[in-house]
Design a protein around this motif. Sequence first.
Motif, PDB file in Angstrom:
ATOM      1  N   ASP A 108      63.639  40.860  51.676  1.00 59.55           N
ATOM      2  CA  ASP A 108      62.551  40.394  52.541  1.00 59.55           C
ATOM      3  C   ASP A 108      61.327  41.290  52.412  1.00 59.55           C
ATOM      4  OD1 ASP A 108      63.928  38.208  53.529  1.00 59.55           O
ATOM      5  OD2 ASP A 108      64.632  39.256  55.326  1.00 59.55           O
ATOM      6  N   LEU A 109      61.534  42.592  52.393  1.00 62.19           N
ATOM      7  CA  LEU A 109      60.406  43.528  52.264  1.00 62.19           C
ATOM      8  C   LEU A 109      59.748  43.415  50.886  1.00 62.19           C
ATOM      9  CD1 LEU A 109      61.888  46.657  54.073  1.00 62.19           C
ATOM     10  CD2 LEU A 109      60.178  45.031  54.947  1.00 62.19           C
ATOM     11  N   ILE A 112      57.533  40.349  50.906  1.00 62.89           N
ATOM     12  CA  ILE A 112      56.284  40.607  51.625  1.00 62.89           C
ATOM     13  C   ILE A 112      55.343  41.430  50.751  1.00 62.89           C
ATOM     14  CG2 ILE A 112      55.293  41.848  53.598  1.00 62.89           C
ATOM     15  CD1 ILE A 112      57.834  40.971  55.173  1.00 62.89           C
ATOM     16  N   LEU A 155      52.775  34.703  52.256  1.00 65.22           N
ATOM     17  CA  LEU A 155      52.880  35.997  52.917  1.00 65.22           C
ATOM     18  C   LEU A 155      53.176  35.827  54.403  1.00 65.22           C
ATOM     19  CD1 LEU A 155      52.568  39.091  52.956  1.00 65.22           C
ATOM     20  CD2 LEU A 155      50.096  38.734  53.235  1.00 65.22           C
ATOM     21  N   ILE A 159      56.689  36.984  56.242  1.00 60.93           N
ATOM     22  CA  ILE A 159      56.749  37.875  57.413  1.00 60.93           C
ATOM     23  C   ILE A 159      57.530  37.207  58.534  1.00 60.93           C
ATOM     24  CG2 ILE A 159      55.353  38.956  59.222  1.00 60.93           C
ATOM     25  CD1 ILE A 159      53.196  39.415  57.018  1.00 60.93           C
ATOM     26  N   GLN A 160      57.271  35.920  58.783  1.00 61.28           N
ATOM     27  CA  GLN A 160      58.010  35.194  59.817  1.00 61.28           C
ATOM     28  C   GLN A 160      59.499  35.140  59.498  1.00 61.28           C
ATOM     29  OE1 GLN A 160      55.959  31.427  59.797  1.00 61.28           O
ATOM     30  NE2 GLN A 160      54.544  32.073  61.419  1.00 61.28           N
ATOM     31  N   ALA A 162      61.220  37.260  57.601  1.00 63.91           N
ATOM     32  CA  ALA A 162      61.783  38.609  57.726  1.00 63.91           C
ATOM     33  C   ALA A 162      62.039  38.953  59.193  1.00 63.91           C
ATOM     34  CB  ALA A 162      60.849  39.635  57.087  1.00 63.91           C
ATOM     35  N   ILE A 163      61.112  38.603  60.065  1.00 66.38           N
ATOM     36  CA  ILE A 163      61.306  38.854  61.503  1.00 66.38           C
ATOM     37  C   ILE A 163      62.499  38.054  62.017  1.00 66.38           C
ATOM     38  CG2 ILE A 163      60.278  38.485  63.785  1.00 66.38           C
ATOM     39  CD1 ILE A 163      57.553  39.196  62.459  1.00 66.38           C
TER      40      ILE A 163
END
Length: 177
Positions: A108-109, A112, A155, A159-160, A162-163
């Motif tokens: 995930d990182l 991003i 992007l 981020i969504q 990954a959260i």
Amino acid sequence: MNQADRDAATALNLPEEAPFNARDHGLEDYLTLGVFWLLALDVFVQFFSRYVLGNSIAWTEEMARYLLVMVGFMGAAMTVRKGSQIAVEFFYRYMPFWMARTASTLVDLANIAFFAAMTWLTFKLADLTTALMASVDIPKSYLYYIVMLGFVLMLVRAIQVAIRHWQSGTSELLDSQ
């Protein structure tokens, strides 16, 4: 769906379609659909002018190429949102859960970081491009800005996702275990 269609779907063991709900789709879905229909219209005009009128309109081929690029990059945001991009699930099946969760977080990182870097690079490329398209007097930088928009959407969705993965403690990759 009428009764005959339901009977045919039952006979073929087809799942019944869920009703359309606009909230199930994101902004990128509608933008991509709009660009897709522009592409379809452009290809139809190209076909009609070439085979019916016997004289092809020059700009339609170039526009079709650029519209297809737009559909690809803007549509990629849908795959990021749904978590349906290509992934290697083989290793996750044999890792302990804590290791698989760590690897999933690192993926995930990395997503991003990649989308952020590509957003920046396409912005710089669009900013430096001064050339015009070959058949129409439209700056090529517009195409690059639309590609950048696709990366921005990817992007934001990354981020969504990954959260969501961090809060739920799972991901699509871990579901295969």
